[in-house]
Design a protein around this motif. Structure first.
Motif, PDB file in Angstrom:
ATOM      1  N   TYR A 185      13.095  31.560 -22.526  1.00 38.64           N
ATOM      2  CA  TYR A 185      12.925  32.954 -22.932  1.00 38.64           C
ATOM      3  C   TYR A 185      14.218  33.721 -22.680  1.00 38.64           C
ATOM      4  N   ASN A 186      14.642  34.492 -23.666  1.00 39.29           N
ATOM      5  CA  ASN A 186      15.747  35.425 -23.524  1.00 39.29           C
ATOM      6  C   ASN A 186      15.135  36.816 -23.634  1.00 39.29           C
ATOM      7  N   ARG A 187      15.103  37.574 -22.516  1.00 38.17           N
ATOM      8  CA  ARG A 187      14.288  38.790 -22.470  1.00 38.17           C
ATOM      9  C   ARG A 187      15.093  40.015 -22.052  1.00 38.17           C
ATOM     10  N   ARG A 188      14.713  41.140 -22.637  1.00 39.61           N
ATOM     11  CA  ARG A 188      15.194  42.450 -22.198  1.00 39.61           C
ATOM     12  C   ARG A 188      13.969  43.269 -21.827  1.00 39.61           C
ATOM     13  N   LEU A 189      13.890  43.687 -20.562  1.00 38.09           N
ATOM     14  CA  LEU A 189      12.687  44.352 -20.065  1.00 38.09           C
ATOM     15  C   LEU A 189      13.075  45.530 -19.177  1.00 38.09           C
ATOM     16  N   ASN A 190      12.329  46.613 -19.324  1.00 35.96           N
ATOM     17  CA  ASN A 190      12.548  47.791 -18.483  1.00 35.96           C
ATOM     18  C   ASN A 190      11.208  48.432 -18.153  1.00 35.96           C
ATOM     19  N   ASP A 191      11.054  48.794 -16.889  1.00 31.37           N
ATOM     20  CA  ASP A 191       9.844  49.488 -16.421  1.00 31.37           C
ATOM     21  C   ASP A 191       8.574  48.701 -16.752  1.00 31.37           C
ATOM     22  N   ILE A 239      17.190  38.954 -18.789  1.00 28.56           N
ATOM     23  CA  ILE A 239      16.956  37.752 -18.003  1.00 28.56           C
ATOM     24  C   ILE A 239      16.662  36.571 -18.922  1.00 28.56           C
ATOM     25  N   ALA A 240      17.002  35.383 -18.449  1.00 32.99           N
ATOM     26  CA  ALA A 240      16.679  34.142 -19.159  1.00 32.99           C
ATOM     27  C   ALA A 240      15.754  33.338 -18.264  1.00 32.99           C
ATOM     28  N   THR A 241      14.568  33.026 -18.750  1.00 30.93           N
ATOM     29  CA  THR A 241      13.581  32.287 -17.964  1.00 30.93           C
ATOM     30  C   THR A 241      13.286  30.947 -18.609  1.00 30.93           C
ATOM     31  N   LEU A 242      13.477  29.891 -17.825  1.00 26.26           N
ATOM     32  CA  LEU A 242      13.080  28.552 -18.232  1.00 26.26           C
ATOM     33  C   LEU A 242      11.718  28.273 -17.628  1.00 26.26           C
ATOM     34  N   ALA A 243      10.702  28.113 -18.477  1.00 22.92           N
ATOM     35  CA  ALA A 243       9.374  27.684 -18.030  1.00 22.92           C
ATOM     36  C   ALA A 243       9.273  26.197 -18.330  1.00 22.92           C
ATOM     37  N   ILE A 244       9.025  25.380 -17.311  1.00 20.89           N
ATOM     38  CA  ILE A 244       9.167  23.932 -17.478  1.00 20.89           C
ATOM     39  C   ILE A 244       8.088  23.187 -16.703  1.00 20.89           C
ATOM     40  N   ALA A 245       7.583  22.110 -17.302  1.00 19.96           N
ATOM     41  CA  ALA A 245       6.583  21.282 -16.649  1.00 19.96           C
ATOM     42  C   ALA A 245       7.152  20.721 -15.345  1.00 19.96           C
ATOM     43  N   GLU A 246       6.316  20.700 -14.322  1.00 16.76           N
ATOM     44  CA  GLU A 246       6.788  20.271 -13.003  1.00 16.76           C
ATOM     45  C   GLU A 246       7.355  18.855 -13.031  1.00 16.76           C
ATOM     46  N   ASP A 247       6.664  17.925 -13.684  1.00 19.13           N
ATOM     47  CA  ASP A 247       7.166  16.560 -13.678  1.00 19.13           C
ATOM     48  C   ASP A 247       8.441  16.419 -14.498  1.00 19.13           C
ATOM     49  N   ARG A 248       8.637  17.302 -15.494  1.00 18.28           N
ATOM     50  CA  ARG A 248       9.863  17.252 -16.299  1.00 18.28           C
ATOM     51  C   ARG A 248      11.081  17.617 -15.453  1.00 18.28           C
ATOM     52  N   ILE A 249      10.961  18.650 -14.638  1.00 18.37           N
ATOM     53  CA  ILE A 249      12.098  19.058 -13.815  1.00 18.37           C
ATOM     54  C   ILE A 249      12.297  18.097 -12.650  1.00 18.37           C
ATOM     55  N   GLU A 250      11.202  17.511 -12.155  1.00 20.47           N
ATOM     56  CA  GLU A 250      11.316  16.613 -11.009  1.00 20.47           C
ATOM     57  C   GLU A 250      11.986  15.289 -11.368  1.00 20.47           C
ATOM     58  N   PHE A 260      -2.417  26.930 -14.532  1.00 20.41           N
ATOM     59  CA  PHE A 260      -1.032  26.583 -14.831  1.00 20.41           C
ATOM     60  C   PHE A 260      -0.405  25.865 -13.632  1.00 20.41           C
ATOM     61  N   THR A 261       0.445  24.882 -13.918  1.00 25.83           N
ATOM     62  CA  THR A 261       1.087  24.112 -12.853  1.00 25.83           C
ATOM     63  C   THR A 261       2.600  24.047 -13.015  1.00 25.83           C
ATOM     64  N   HIS A 262       3.151  24.740 -14.010  1.00 24.34           N
ATOM     65  CA  HIS A 262       4.578  24.620 -14.261  1.00 24.34           C
ATOM     66  C   HIS A 262       5.394  25.553 -13.357  1.00 24.34           C
ATOM     67  N   TRP A 263       6.697  25.489 -13.517  1.00 21.48           N
ATOM     68  CA  TRP A 263       7.633  26.310 -12.743  1.00 21.48           C
ATOM     69  C   TRP A 263       8.438  27.190 -13.688  1.00 21.48           C
ATOM     70  N   THR A 264       8.975  28.270 -13.138  1.00 18.63           N
ATOM     71  CA  THR A 264       9.930  29.081 -13.877  1.00 18.63           C
ATOM     72  C   THR A 264      11.238  29.153 -13.104  1.00 18.63           C
ATOM     73  N   VAL A 265      12.326  29.097 -13.851  1.00 19.10           N
ATOM     74  CA  VAL A 265      13.677  29.262 -13.302  1.00 19.10           C
ATOM     75  C   VAL A 265      14.260  30.473 -14.014  1.00 19.10           C
ATOM     76  N   THR A 266      14.368  31.583 -13.315  1.00 13.45           N
ATOM     77  CA  THR A 266      14.773  32.839 -13.941  1.00 13.45           C
ATOM     78  C   THR A 266      16.167  33.246 -13.492  1.00 13.45           C
ATOM     79  N   LEU A 267      17.032  33.405 -14.479  1.00 12.71           N
ATOM     80  CA  LEU A 267      18.420  33.833 -14.266  1.00 12.71           C
ATOM     81  C   LEU A 267      18.549  35.279 -14.717  1.00 12.71           C
ATOM     82  N   VAL A 268      19.096  36.118 -13.865  1.00 14.14           N
ATOM     83  CA  VAL A 268      19.318  37.524 -14.207  1.00 14.14           C
ATOM     84  C   VAL A 268      20.728  37.679 -14.767  1.00 14.14           C
ATOM     85  N   PHE A 269      20.817  38.088 -16.035  1.00 14.17           N
ATOM     86  CA  PHE A 269      22.119  38.362 -16.637  1.00 14.17           C
ATOM     87  C   PHE A 269      22.601  39.764 -16.273  1.00 14.17           C
TER      88      PHE A 269
END
Length: 334
Positions: free
Chosen positions: A58-64, A126-137, A79-88
């Motif tokens: 996800y490439n997101r622009r969010l306010n308030d 922000i850029a958020t990677l939502a990814i299956a747990e076993d995929r990242i592991e 849900f069992t996945h993880w998110t990796v969120t980078l703040v630009f």
């Protein structure tokens, strides 16, 4: 290049809607995974989402805007996945139940979505990677202890540079490149974890990750054999029974992992618009002995019967319904 060869994308911008519809539409879109509230006078929500390999970017622009996943929702959606969120840019605030923490530009936060979380965005990109747990592991190794970990900007530069480049290039890429792109994201996250000071833990976890990846390759290469089972996997993997059971404890064991890989092969086939085989043929090619067993297992894992899933994919593509598309994509992260 035909349309099915390019990555799938969904986009939304609240400012393209009448003002009295903006928050309601965004709430409906995010109702799949979070409760949305307005936390300031100037709410804005815009994003594009890309379907990767058992991952969404996800490439997101969010306010308030605030997203929250309380205990009741977490228990309900499973849900069992993880998110990796980078703040630009801007500020992301998170609350894991122990108070609000600020995540500033350049930093990354890792979140286990099976646990209650609340976040708030203040003029943030922000850029958020939502990814299956076993995929990242497969790359990083077991990550259960990393929930809420914040990585400093100095440690995340390679990851951040790659994410920027990937977001720019995704419109021109082919779907065949997405597994490699997803693996690259995981590898660069591993680099950031090592830079953070988790070198020894990451090295040890990396060994487990490599074993998981090798096991997955072994299993995927034998899925079409209905006689391939847990005992065969143990015998052919070259890894001790005890080690395999430890590695696959989060996946409920070897037999459950093999079943999950078979179901993933079936789901991928059903997701392809050009796929003309019957469900029975697809199931048999994935190593299921009977169509009925495959159908029951598919329903239990994805919440839809195979025919319903195939119809929903076709409808979502034809109508370009972002809510339905994202809902179906989320099923891939289990």
């Amino acid at each position: 290049m035909t349309s099915h060869e390019t990555p799938e994308r969904v986009a939304f911008d609240s400012e393209a809607l009448p003002q009295d519809q903006r928050m309601d539409r965004y709430r409906a879109l995010y109702a799949i995974g979070a409760d949305v509230t307005q936390v300031g006078p100037n709410p804005r929500a815009a994003f594009e989402a890309w379907r990767l390999d058992r991952a969404l970017l996800y490439n997101r622009r969010l306010n308030d805007i605030s997203h929250s996943r309380g205990e009741q929702r977490v228990g309900r959606d499973g849900f069992t996945h993880w998110t990796v969120t980078l703040v630009f840019e801007g500020l992301l605030q998170i609350d894991l139940g122990d108070g609000v923490r600020n995540i500033n530009a350049g930093e990354i936060v890792l979140i286990d979505v099976s646990r209650a979380t609340r976040n708030m965005m203040r003029d943030a990109r922000i850029a958020t990677l939502a990814i299956a747990e076993d995929r990242i592991e497969e790359t990083v190794g077991p990550i259960g202890g990393l929930h809420g970990l914040v990585l400093a900007a100095d440690h995340c530069r390679l990851y951040a540079d790659f994410v920027r480049s990937l977001l720019s290039n995704l419109p021109m890429m082919k779907t065949s490149s997405l597994p490699a792109a997803t693996s690259a994201l995981c590898t660069l996250l591993k680099v950031a974890l090592e830079a953070h000071g988790l070198h020894d833990a990451v090295v040890e976890a990396g060994r487990d990750g490599r074993r998981l990846g090798q096991l997955r390759m072994l299993i995927d290469g034998r899925l079409g054999d209905p006689g391939f089972d847990a005992e065969t996997a143990i015998a052919e993997s070259g890894v001790s029974r005890a080690t395999l059971y430890r590695l696959l404890r989060p996946q409920q064991g070897i037999a459950a992992f093999i079943l999950a890989r078979r179901l993933e092969q079936v789901r991928r086939a059903l997701s392809k618009p050009a796929e003309r085989r019957s469900f029975a043929e697809i199931a048999l090619d994935a190593g299921f002995v009977t169509e009925s067993h495959a159908s029951r297992a598919f329903l239990a894992r994805y919440g839809l019967r195979p025919g319903g899933y195939r119809s929903a994919i076709a409808t979502a593509i034809a109508e370009t319904d972002p809510i339905e598309q994202i809902r179906l994509w989320q099923q891939e992260l289990r």
